[in-house]
Design a protein around this motif. Structure first.
Motif, PDB file in Angstrom:
ATOM      1  N   THR A 226     -49.606   0.009 -16.253  1.00 26.92           N
ATOM      2  CA  THR A 226     -48.494  -0.923 -16.131  1.00 26.92           C
ATOM      3  C   THR A 226     -48.885  -2.265 -15.497  1.00 26.92           C
ATOM      4  O   THR A 226     -48.324  -3.297 -15.859  1.00 26.92           O
ATOM      5  CB  THR A 226     -47.345  -0.292 -15.331  1.00 26.92           C
ATOM      6  N   SER A 227     -49.813  -2.252 -14.543  1.00 28.22           N
ATOM      7  CA  SER A 227     -50.184  -3.520 -13.910  1.00 28.22           C
ATOM      8  C   SER A 227     -50.914  -4.454 -14.883  1.00 28.22           C
ATOM      9  O   SER A 227     -50.570  -5.637 -14.982  1.00 28.22           O
ATOM     10  CB  SER A 227     -51.015  -3.271 -12.653  1.00 28.22           C
ATOM     11  N   PRO A 228     -51.911  -3.982 -15.646  1.00 34.36           N
ATOM     12  CA  PRO A 228     -52.483  -4.851 -16.678  1.00 34.36           C
ATOM     13  C   PRO A 228     -51.451  -5.263 -17.734  1.00 34.36           C
ATOM     14  O   PRO A 228     -51.503  -6.376 -18.250  1.00 34.36           O
ATOM     15  CB  PRO A 228     -53.592  -3.994 -17.294  1.00 34.36           C
ATOM     16  N   LEU A 229     -50.514  -4.356 -18.035  1.00 35.51           N
ATOM     17  CA  LEU A 229     -49.453  -4.705 -18.971  1.00 35.51           C
ATOM     18  C   LEU A 229     -48.633  -5.875 -18.429  1.00 35.51           C
ATOM     19  O   LEU A 229     -48.290  -6.800 -19.166  1.00 35.51           O
ATOM     20  CB  LEU A 229     -48.554  -3.501 -19.217  1.00 35.51           C
ATOM     21  N   ALA A 230     -48.322  -5.823 -17.140  1.00 36.82           N
ATOM     22  CA  ALA A 230     -47.557  -6.908 -16.534  1.00 36.82           C
ATOM     23  C   ALA A 230     -48.281  -8.245 -16.691  1.00 36.82           C
ATOM     24  O   ALA A 230     -47.660  -9.274 -16.998  1.00 36.82           O
ATOM     25  CB  ALA A 230     -47.311  -6.607 -15.058  1.00 36.82           C
ATOM     26  N   LEU A 231     -49.587  -8.236 -16.497  1.00 33.72           N
ATOM     27  CA  LEU A 231     -50.357  -9.479 -16.650  1.00 33.72           C
ATOM     28  C   LEU A 231     -50.344  -9.960 -18.099  1.00 33.72           C
ATOM     29  O   LEU A 231     -50.307 -11.174 -18.357  1.00 33.72           O
ATOM     30  CB  LEU A 231     -51.788  -9.263 -16.169  1.00 33.72           C
ATOM     31  N   LYS A 232     -50.367  -9.023 -19.052  1.00 31.50           N
ATOM     32  CA  LYS A 232     -50.285  -9.410 -20.458  1.00 31.50           C
ATOM     33  C   LYS A 232     -48.942 -10.063 -20.766  1.00 31.50           C
ATOM     34  O   LYS A 232     -48.870 -11.063 -21.494  1.00 31.50           O
ATOM     35  CB  LYS A 232     -50.472  -8.181 -21.354  1.00 31.50           C
ATOM     36  N   LEU A 233     -47.877  -9.509 -20.219  1.00 27.92           N
ATOM     37  CA  LEU A 233     -46.551 -10.081 -20.446  1.00 27.92           C
ATOM     38  C   LEU A 233     -46.466 -11.492 -19.885  1.00 27.92           C
ATOM     39  O   LEU A 233     -45.910 -12.406 -20.519  1.00 27.92           O
ATOM     40  CB  LEU A 233     -45.480  -9.189 -19.816  1.00 27.92           C
ATOM     41  N   LEU A 234     -47.017 -11.690 -18.698  1.00 26.68           N
ATOM     42  CA  LEU A 234     -47.021 -13.025 -18.097  1.00 26.68           C
ATOM     43  C   LEU A 234     -47.879 -13.990 -18.915  1.00 26.68           C
ATOM     44  O   LEU A 234     -47.528 -15.164 -19.080  1.00 26.68           O
ATOM     45  CB  LEU A 234     -47.529 -12.952 -16.656  1.00 26.68           C
ATOM     46  N   GLU A 235     -48.991 -13.488 -19.438  1.00 26.98           N
ATOM     47  CA  GLU A 235     -49.870 -14.317 -20.258  1.00 26.98           C
ATOM     48  C   GLU A 235     -49.153 -14.809 -21.508  1.00 26.98           C
ATOM     49  O   GLU A 235     -49.409 -15.915 -22.005  1.00 26.98           O
ATOM     50  CB  GLU A 235     -51.119 -13.516 -20.639  1.00 26.98           C
ATOM     51  N   LEU A 236     -48.248 -13.996 -22.023  1.00 27.76           N
ATOM     52  CA  LEU A 236     -47.466 -14.381 -23.194  1.00 27.76           C
ATOM     53  C   LEU A 236     -46.307 -15.308 -22.845  1.00 27.76           C
ATOM     54  O   LEU A 236     -45.579 -15.746 -23.740  1.00 27.76           O
ATOM     55  CB  LEU A 236     -46.921 -13.133 -23.878  1.00 27.76           C
ATOM     56  N   GLY A 237     -46.118 -15.590 -21.566  1.00 33.10           N
ATOM     57  CA  GLY A 237     -45.040 -16.472 -21.154  1.00 33.10           C
ATOM     58  C   GLY A 237     -43.711 -15.789 -20.970  1.00 33.10           C
ATOM     59  O   GLY A 237     -42.693 -16.453 -20.739  1.00 33.10           O
ATOM     60  N   LEU A 238     -43.679 -14.458 -21.052  1.00 34.60           N
ATOM     61  CA  LEU A 238     -42.425 -13.746 -20.824  1.00 34.60           C
ATOM     62  C   LEU A 238     -42.109 -13.749 -19.329  1.00 34.60           C
ATOM     63  O   LEU A 238     -42.989 -13.498 -18.503  1.00 34.60           O
ATOM     64  CB  LEU A 238     -42.525 -12.314 -21.334  1.00 34.60           C
ATOM     65  N   PRO A 239     -40.861 -14.020 -18.961  1.00 36.02           N
ATOM     66  CA  PRO A 239     -40.509 -14.172 -17.540  1.00 36.02           C
ATOM     67  C   PRO A 239     -40.330 -12.830 -16.826  1.00 36.02           C
ATOM     68  O   PRO A 239     -39.233 -12.508 -16.347  1.00 36.02           O
ATOM     69  CB  PRO A 239     -39.207 -14.975 -17.586  1.00 36.02           C
ATOM     70  N   LEU A 240     -41.400 -12.065 -16.765  1.00 36.43           N
ATOM     71  CA  LEU A 240     -41.341 -10.765 -16.097  1.00 36.43           C
ATOM     72  C   LEU A 240     -40.908 -10.941 -14.646  1.00 36.43           C
ATOM     73  O   LEU A 240     -41.415 -11.809 -13.932  1.00 36.43           O
ATOM     74  CB  LEU A 240     -42.713 -10.092 -16.157  1.00 36.43           C
ATOM     75  N   ARG A 241     -39.991 -10.077 -14.220  1.00 35.59           N
ATOM     76  CA  ARG A 241     -39.514 -10.121 -12.833  1.00 35.59           C
ATOM     77  C   ARG A 241     -40.040  -8.942 -12.029  1.00 35.59           C
ATOM     78  O   ARG A 241     -40.527  -9.101 -10.916  1.00 35.59           O
ATOM     79  CB  ARG A 241     -37.984 -10.111 -12.817  1.00 35.59           C
ATOM     80  N   SER A 242     -39.967  -7.732 -12.614  1.00 33.88           N
ATOM     81  CA  SER A 242     -40.416  -6.549 -11.882  1.00 33.88           C
ATOM     82  C   SER A 242     -40.775  -5.440 -12.858  1.00 33.88           C
ATOM     83  O   SER A 242     -40.307  -5.405 -13.997  1.00 33.88           O
ATOM     84  CB  SER A 242     -39.326  -6.046 -10.920  1.00 33.88           C
ATOM     85  N   ILE A 243     -41.606  -4.539 -12.368  1.00 38.59           N
ATOM     86  CA  ILE A 243     -41.931  -3.336 -13.126  1.00 38.59           C
ATOM     87  C   ILE A 243     -42.087  -2.209 -12.105  1.00 38.59           C
ATOM     88  O   ILE A 243     -42.779  -2.371 -11.106  1.00 38.59           O
ATOM     89  CB  ILE A 243     -43.203  -3.541 -13.986  1.00 38.59           C
ATOM     90  N   GLU A 244     -41.381  -1.106 -12.317  1.00 31.58           N
ATOM     91  CA  GLU A 244     -41.369  -0.050 -11.310  1.00 31.58           C
ATOM     92  C   GLU A 244     -41.201   1.316 -11.964  1.00 31.58           C
ATOM     93  O   GLU A 244     -40.838   1.420 -13.134  1.00 31.58           O
ATOM     94  CB  GLU A 244     -40.236  -0.263 -10.289  1.00 31.58           C
ATOM     95  N   HIS A 245     -41.483   2.355 -11.180  1.00 34.61           N
ATOM     96  CA  HIS A 245     -41.304   3.731 -11.649  1.00 34.61           C
ATOM     97  C   HIS A 245     -39.886   4.171 -11.341  1.00 34.61           C
ATOM     98  O   HIS A 245     -39.411   4.039 -10.216  1.00 34.61           O
ATOM     99  CB  HIS A 245     -42.306   4.663 -10.971  1.00 34.61           C
ATOM    100  N   GLU A 246     -39.207   4.682 -12.368  1.00 34.43           N
ATOM    101  CA  GLU A 246     -37.831   5.154 -12.203  1.00 34.43           C
ATOM    102  C   GLU A 246     -37.814   6.614 -11.776  1.00 34.43           C
ATOM    103  O   GLU A 246     -38.613   7.033 -10.950  1.00 34.43           O
ATOM    104  CB  GLU A 246     -37.076   4.952 -13.519  1.00 34.43           C
ATOM    105  N   SER A 247     -36.945   7.416 -12.378  1.00 33.77           N
ATOM    106  CA  SER A 247     -36.777   8.802 -11.947  1.00 33.77           C
ATOM    107  C   SER A 247     -37.631   9.792 -12.723  1.00 33.77           C
ATOM    108  O   SER A 247     -38.371  10.585 -12.149  1.00 33.77           O
ATOM    109  CB  SER A 247     -35.304   9.211 -12.069  1.00 33.77           C
ATOM    110  N   GLY A 248     -37.507   9.784 -14.059  1.00 32.95           N
ATOM    111  CA  GLY A 248     -38.175  10.785 -14.871  1.00 32.95           C
ATOM    112  C   GLY A 248     -39.686  10.684 -14.814  1.00 32.95           C
ATOM    113  O   GLY A 248     -40.244   9.675 -14.375  1.00 32.95           O
ATOM    114  N   PRO A 249     -40.396  11.705 -15.248  1.00 30.25           N
ATOM    115  CA  PRO A 249     -41.865  11.692 -15.231  1.00 30.25           C
ATOM    116  C   PRO A 249     -42.427  10.591 -16.146  1.00 30.25           C
ATOM    117  O   PRO A 249     -42.297  10.667 -17.367  1.00 30.25           O
ATOM    118  CB  PRO A 249     -42.238  13.082 -15.769  1.00 30.25           C
ATOM    119  N   GLY A 250     -43.018   9.572 -15.539  1.00 33.71           N
ATOM    120  CA  GLY A 250     -43.558   8.464 -16.326  1.00 33.71           C
ATOM    121  C   GLY A 250     -42.509   7.512 -16.847  1.00 33.71           C
ATOM    122  O   GLY A 250     -42.775   6.745 -17.779  1.00 33.71           O
ATOM    123  N   GLN A 251     -41.315   7.535 -16.268  1.00 32.55           N
ATOM    124  CA  GLN A 251     -40.244   6.631 -16.696  1.00 32.55           C
ATOM    125  C   GLN A 251     -40.408   5.287 -15.976  1.00 32.55           C
ATOM    126  O   GLN A 251     -40.447   5.225 -14.746  1.00 32.55           O
ATOM    127  CB  GLN A 251     -38.874   7.228 -16.390  1.00 32.55           C
TER     128      GLN A 251
END
Length: 498
Positions: A226-251
């Motif tokens: 997920t962390s490299p994914l976040a950098l890819k999203l930012l590289e594409l100019g998408l305004p990523l705000r947060s990325i976190e683990h929710e409740s389910g396994p791998g959610q």
């Protein structure tokens, strides 16, 4: 000796003596034309170009072109089969394209092609290793240069134009839940696959045990992805705000800062596609299916945050005295009034309605609103200039163009007082949202769907969803699965496609 010439005879035109398709029909704005010139100047730095559009299901359909071929396609468009308009989620033909499709679009007969024209403003390089590959979204047109009646992107563009005519600008924020799983060795799922029957879903295992909400160590178990994914999203100019683990396994939950409406829908299509691409390349499987048939998985939702700005940039939902303004309440009024008949556009699959049940206390079941209450359909969030409405109904598979168009159209009707019901408090008695795809389809047909989408797209979507639901009902009648559990049919139908 004969020498073959590989020159391109029609690189700057639509044919001999004919101007390029874009020029002939005046399809681009000055901004798009300027962006196209920049693209042409930089194509030597690109190897391949993926030309993409979102079909009625919200799935990205594409063709991959060489950069050289794209030089002509940029201004002339490219023929694309109407198949994505014809087949339902299980690839069953829902429209009789061999005779009369019955939706008022003659061009579909015989599975005829349409013209997909790149939108230069969406052109960007994908952050993948290997060939330098660009991604660009296209708009669907008929051969006479008119927008294709089945174009979901054009529906949203028309709704935004209604706001612009009143000097208003809708602003939306994405909050999307999805699952990351580890793909296991196994057959590719082709056995028994065909038109209307999907083969076995990918075999996967959970990446962690889950069920420690936002636990930091659970995030650590997926951070290598997920962390490299976040950098890819930012590289594409998408305004990523947060990325976190929710409740389910791998959610995973991913949120983005507010964007204008068309940018929001484009971002959702690109985001989902990039997540699935990245997972596949690394031996994982990502899915936006709301509730997969995997042990202990929790349903995923798509919460859409909404506000409206006036010509001065002021949030018209903000009330000087606190809370939400009368205009904000009118917008809510529209969302409530259209909640049932437009639910199909936010929850379009059989599986998505499993989330809208009382078993999951934070999933909305009733049509209502309240302040800071996660159990209702509409939640008013924040204060002052940050005041906005969060609709918690949607499932992550929804077509972003149609889901956003439905929300904004309903809200606009409320703002302009074209719906009459007063906002209803969350603690009162409420009508419930549709509880299955069949109920949602019935409400859609009886409501304002054709007014929003146009008769051809409304009829097409109804046929696609009727085909999907009837296949599920036929399977269920034969197999008699246990009540309340995600079925094998749903897993085959949605887990890989979405």
């Amino acid at each position: 000796m004969f020498s073959r010439s590989w020159s391109r005879p029609f690189s700057e035109s639509g044919g001999v003596g004919r101007p390029a398709f874009v020029t002939e029909f005046g399809l681009w704005t000055d901004e798009q034309a300027a962006a196209a010139e920049q693209i042409e100047a930089s194509l030597d730095e690109v190897d391949l170009v993926r030309l993409v559009f979102g079909d009625p299901h919200g799935l990205a359909r594409s063709k991959t072109l060489t950069a050289d071929a794209f030089r002509s396609v940029l201004r002339n468009g490219m023929d694309f089969s109407s198949g994505p308009f014809i087949f339902d989620t299980g690839h069953a033909a829902a429209l009789d394209y061999l005779s009369d499709p019955g939706v008022g679009v003659d061009e579909i007969a015989g599975a005829g092609s349409f013209v997909l024209v790149p939108d230069p403003l969406t052109f960007q390089l994908l952050p993948h290793e290997g060939p330098r590959t660009a991604w660009v979204l296209g708009d669907e047109y008929l051969r006479d240069g008119s927008p294709h009646p089945l174009s979901a992107r054009n529906v949203l563009r028309q709704v935004v134009a209604r706001y612009a005519a009143r000097d208003l600008t809708p602003v939306l924020g994405l909050e999307v839940e999805w699952y990351l799983t580890k793909r296991l060795p196994g057959p590719p799922g082709n056995a028994g696959n065909g038109f209307g029957l999907q083969g076995a879903a990918p075999q996967v295992e959970a990446v962690n045990s889950g069920y420690q909400f936002n636990l930091d160590s659970n995030y650590d178990s997926v951070a290598h992805f997920t962390s490299p994914l976040a950098l890819k999203l930012l590289e594409l100019g998408l305004p990523l705000r947060s990325i976190e683990h929710e409740s389910g396994p791998g959610q995973i939950e991913t949120t983005f800062n507010p964007m204008h409406a068309l940018d929001t829908a484009d971002a959702m299509l690109l985001f989902r596609t990039l997540v699935k691409q990245t997972a596949t390349r690394q031996g994982y499987h990502a899915t936006f299916m709301s509730l997969p048939r995997v042990d202990s998985f929790d349903p995923s939702g798509w919460h859409l945050h909404q506000s409206v700005m006036d010509a001065t940039g002021r949030n018209i939902f903000a009330a000087p005295e606190g809370g939400i303004s009368d205009q904000g309440k009118a917008y809510i009024d529209g969302l409530l009034a259209r909640a049932r008949d437009l639910c199909l556009l936010s929850v379009p699959t059989v599986n998505g309605y499993r989330r809208l049940s009382s078993e999951f206390s934070l999933s909305p079941t009733r049509i209502g609103w309240s302040y800071e209450d996660r159990s209702v359909m509409l939640r008013v969030v924040g204060g002052g200039s940050a005041t906005h409405v969060e609709n918690r109904t949607g499932e992550p598979t929804a077509n972003p163009y149609l889901a956003l168009a439905a929300q904004l159209s309903a809200g606009f009707d409320g703002l302009t007082a074209t719906v009459g019901a007063a906002p209803r408090p969350a603690e009162g008695a409420h009508e419930t949202l549709p509880q299955n795809l069949g109920e949602a389809l019935e409400a859609f047909r009886a409501g304002q769907g054709a007014e929003l989408l146009g008769k051809p797209l409304a009829a097409t979507l109804a046929k696609l969803k009727e085909s999907e639901f009837s296949r599920f009902e036929a399977w269920r009648a034969q197999e008699r699965p246990a009540e309340g559990q995600v079925t094998e049919w749903e897993q085959r139908e949605y887990f890989e496609a979405y």
